[in-house]
Scaffold this active site. Structure first.
Site, PDB file in Angstrom:
ATOM      1  CD  GLU A 172      52.611  46.857  96.222  1.00 41.55           C
ATOM      2  OE1 GLU A 172      52.400  47.455  97.118  1.00 41.55           O
ATOM      3  OE2 GLU A 172      53.572  46.155  95.459  1.00 41.55           O
ATOM      4  CD  GLU A 356      56.064  48.070  92.424  1.00 43.92           C
ATOM      5  OE1 GLU A 356      56.425  47.980  93.695  1.00 43.92           O
ATOM      6  OE2 GLU A 356      55.252  48.816  92.292  1.00 43.92           O
TER       7      GLU A 356
END
Ligand code: FCB
Length: 450
Positions: A172, A356
């Site tokens: 991320e 995720e």
């Protein structure tokens, strides 16, 4: 719907792999052991008010000392892979130079333990814990940090690459760039929007150079992509900027070698975008919630969805619709389907992984045995897994579904107040107590392999 021929054609997908994820700073603890150096997050936690409960990662889940226990939990789940991250400050305490042997040994032993139980390691090289000395030298807004990352990544890949074929570089990078340098709610806590865009570019450059440096390995990157929707009264200009910063910047560079026209990304040198284009052998998608862009209301936004993290966007607010998780994040599995279809269409032939997906809920209900009876989390996971099955049936090449997280852990600026785990951690003893969702997840894995 995009034309399915954009995906992998008629190629049959292998059975969906299952896994769970963690990250080093959030679970390891042992902050001063094994020669570990300090990271930006160690420093950030010391700033008054930075972490809602005033906590830090010094002990976290103590996973550094409880590897055997944690791997036994993975075995109990029956998962085929485990996504963890390598702490850069354990490998290079000050961010440069030769490897610290104790750091490499720790991950080497973890990998062997996983392989010994038939669990595929899926390491991420950077999950936000930058060695503090590199921040003092300018951090991600400075070009040299990308080259420091390449050196570090090489040390780890050379040590473990004989047993670990598949790697993620960055987790991320949007969060590091924009929560870290624009809104400042994450380490290093800077509020410099231009620097945030430079950081984004250098994170992508570091990824691409590291990936290309080891052509024999299968190296990807993990992005938090999402579907951005215009709500009544929402400014289309805000939708465009949010979408560009969250999705287009990363996908445009990786897929086409260009940044969205509406962004003015500094620090780009000649050849950088050619290096970045095509550098992801696979793409990890972290998905939690869609974004709904509404009119400016002055209301408090959900965790991590602060408007300051979107420099250049006209005034707007996030307008999530119930049901919400305890992060204030809307539960909506349709957004996952949309995100996966759109991503597959932009990156044809690139395998995807859900790296995720999960939810924080209050976990207040207990089952008879005292464990958490988290039916809300089970419902969230069930709905999102169905979304993955649906897009796979269309040919979108999703290889793995990795849930966040194995354990309740240090949830960044939210400290220990948010719980995403399939396993809870008893506060004083750090004893691991599987939740109902752990048993449900194990049953999913088992029933699909029957
Ligand atoms: C993601 C992070 C992960 C965890 C989840 C809830 O943004 O990658 O470490 O904090 O959110």
């Amino acid at each position: 719907m995009p034309d399915p021929s954009h995906y992998v054609g008629a190629m049959a997908l292998p059975p969906l792999g299952f896994g769970v994820a963690t990250s080093a700073f959030q679970i390891e603890g042992a902050a001063d052991e094994g020669g570990r150096g300090r990271s930006t997050w160690d420093e950030f936690c010391e700033r008054p008010g930075a972490i809602v409960d005033g906590s830090d990662g010094r002990t976290a889940c103590d996973s550094y000392h409880r590897v055997a226990e944690d791997v036994a939990l993975l075995e109990g789940l029956g998962v085929s892979c485990y996504r963890f991250s390598v702490a850069w400050p354990r490998i290079q305490p000050d961010g440069r130079g030769p490897a610290n042997a104790a750091g490499l040994d720790f991950y080497d032993a973890l990998v062997d333990r996983l392989l010994g139980r038939g669990i595929r390691p899926l390491p991420t090289l950077f999950h936000w814990d930058l060695p503090l000395d590199l921040e003092h030298a300018g951090g991600w807004p400075v070009r040299d940090t990308a080259f420091r990352f390449v050196d570090y990544a090489g040390l780890v890949m050379d040590r473990l690459g004989d047993r670990v074929p598949t790697w993620a570089t960055m987790n991320e990078p949007w969060c590091t760039a924009f929560l870290g340098h624009a809104s400042g709610v994450f380490a290093p806590g800077r509020r410099e929007p231009r620097a945030a865009l430079a950081a984004a570019h250098h994170l992508l450059l570091g990824h691409a150079l590291a990936a290309r440096s080891r052509p024999g390995l299968d190296v990807g990157i993990v992005l938090n992509l999402t579907s951005v929707r215009q709500e009544p009264g929402g400014d289309p200009g805000a939708v465009a900027v949010v979408d560009a910063l969250q999705n287009g910047l990363w996908l445009g560079a990786l897929a086409e070698g260009s940044y969205p026209d509406i962004l003015d990304v500094p620090a780009v040198c000649e050849g950088d975008l050619d290096t970045i284009c095509g550098s992801a052998a696979w793409l990890g998608v972290n998905y939690y919630t869609p974004f709904r862009i509404g009119p400016m209301t002055g209301e408090v936004n959900a965790v991590g969805q602060d408007i300051d993290a979107f420099p250049g966007a006209p005034a707007f607010s996030f307008a999530p619709r119930p049901p919400l998780t305890s992060m204030g994040w809307e539960v909506d599995a349709v957004g996952l389907e949309e995100t996966l279809r759109a991503t597959a269409a932009v990156l044809p032939g690139v395998p995807l992984r859900i790296t995720e997906n999960g939810a924080s809920f209050p976990d207040a209900t207990r089952a008879e045995d005292g464990s958490v009876d988290d039916q809300d989390r089970i419902g969230y996971l069930r709905g999102h897994l169905a979304a993955v099955d649906a897009v796979r049936a269309e040919g979108v090449p999703v290889l793995d579904y990795v849930a966040w997280s194995l354990l309740d852990n240090f949830e960044w600026a939210q400290g220990y107040t948010k719980t995403f785990g399939l396993v809870s951690i008893e506060p004083d003893t750090l004893r691991r107590i599987p939740k109902a969702s752990y048993r449900w997840f194990a049953e999913q894995v088992a029933s699909r392999s029957r």
